[in-house]
Design an enzyme around this catalytic site. Structure first.
Site, PDB file in Angstrom:
ATOM      1  N   LEU A 131      14.197 -12.971 -74.626  1.00  0.00           N
ATOM      2  CA  LEU A 131      13.561 -11.659 -74.627  1.00  0.00           C
ATOM      3  C   LEU A 131      12.381 -11.633 -75.603  1.00  0.00           C
ATOM      4  O   LEU A 131      11.294 -11.156 -75.265  1.00  0.00           O
ATOM      5  CB  LEU A 131      14.577 -10.581 -74.999  1.00  0.00           C
ATOM      6  N   TYR A 191      26.009  -6.890 -59.264  1.00  0.00           N
ATOM      7  CA  TYR A 191      25.747  -7.874 -60.309  1.00  0.00           C
ATOM      8  C   TYR A 191      27.010  -8.168 -61.115  1.00  0.00           C
ATOM      9  O   TYR A 191      27.661  -7.249 -61.621  1.00  0.00           O
ATOM     10  CB  TYR A 191      24.648  -7.392 -61.241  1.00  0.00           C
TER      11      TYR A 191
END
Length: 340
Positions: free
Chosen positions: A285, A57
């Site tokens: 989030l 990643y």
């Protein structure tokens, strides 16, 4: 958040896993380190403890950011999952794949980037169609016995391979896979054909990636001037548009966002499921956290299931048809018995 057990283990993880693929900007997108820290802080403050990452990643930067963050935290509070398989450098022909050499090298490199002595959950990232599954399981078991990894898991692999692996592990006394990571959402239900029934049989927790269909199920592509979805897109097509409109209708009825409905659907399917939800902004989030205040009714679930239904193919559809036939025969024989 509430906590649940991960597969057939005693490991307690929060209701959803924080996807960290967007931590770092080496791929031309994502969140800077400070923003990544803030997202992890907000997640932890809400009771979240399950972090998902991988060696590749953001070209390794994601693991470095997480490592720096964990140095300022209680490491044992977090359940840290990472992955190996995909090529992370050009040093040698074995810098990718499921083989033991790459596994051991990748884990050592991840431990350095993460600045930790152990990885809680190590996933095989994607099946390479080359390495024998017994080589994989023995390597993972050795890492667990060495204390460098606590649990083994697997991602993006055919059901028959996972089933063979867990059966072999049980026979040999090796550590079994406790979690299965696959793409799963209202617009990607094909894992229901083989992968999810297999996971249920072995008591594995499914950890879906892209549970919002790459953002399609949030409805953002249907708003404003963007108009209708392009028919040739893999996730953005006429079928996903139709499904998303049903999601949005139910969201409007409940007074919540479409993402809440799509996320909660994955968690109310009758099997152990911990969706992986990514975020590159605090606002994303915070919105996703609200999904866990929602419970979909049986009527809502039925509408979503019908809108997103897929053919199971053979033998799934055959079993359904056979069940209908058997029920019909059973009803007939019941009537005969009552008459006699």
């Amino acid at each position: 958040m509430n906590y649940k057990l991960l597969g057939r283990s005693g490991l307690k993880v929060s209701e959803f896993c924080l996807g960290t693929m967007g931590f770092g900007t080496d791929n031309g997108w994502g969140a800077e380190k400070a923003d990544s820290f803030a997202i992890m802080d907000a997640y932890a403050n809400a009771g979240g403890n399950f972090l998902d990452t991988a060696n590749v990643y953001q070209k390794g930067t994601t693991e470095k950011i997480i490592g720096e963050y964990l140095k300022t935290q209680d490491r044992d509070y977090f359940v840290l999952a990472t992955k190996y398989t995909l090529k992370d450098n050009q040093t040698n022909p074995n810098a990718s794949g499921n083989n033991r050499k790459n596994m051991m090298r990748s884990v050592e490199e991840s431990l350095k980037r993460l600045q930790t002595d152990f990885i809680d959950v190590l996933y095989l990232h994607i099946w390479d169609n080359i390495t024998p599954i017994d080589e994989v399981l023995r390597g993972l078991d050795d890492l667990i016995r060495q204390g460098k990894v606590n649990y083994a898991a697997i991602s993006d692999t055919p059901a028959w391979v996972v089933a063979k692996g867990n059966t072999l592990a049980e026979l040999m006394g090796w550590s079994q896979f406790i979690a299965l990571q696959v793409e799963y959402s209202l617009i990607q239900r094909t894992p229901e054909r083989e992968l999810i029934p297999m996971a249920k049989h072995f008591g594995m927790t499914v950890t879906p990636w892209a549970p919002l269909g790459g953002g399609a199920l949030t409805g953002k592509y249907l708003r404003g001037d963007k108009g209708r979805i392009k028919a040739e897109s893999v996730r953005l097509n006429a079928n996903s548009e139709r499904i998303t409109r049903v999601v949005m209708q139910i969201a409007d009825e409940l007074g919540v966002s479409a993402s809440h409905v799509a996320l909660k659907w994955t968690m109310q399917q009758g099997f152990s499921c911990t969706p992986i939800v990514g975020a590159t902004k605090i606002s994303q989030l915070e919105d996703n956290l609200k999904a866990f205040e929602l419970t979909l009714s049986a009527e809502h679930l039925q509408r979503l299931d019908e809108a997103s239904a897929i053919p199971l193919g053979f033998p799934g559809d055959f079993f359904r048809e056979d069940a209908v036939r058997m029920n019909s025969f059973g009803g007939f024989y019941d009537r005969v018995e009552k008459r006699s």
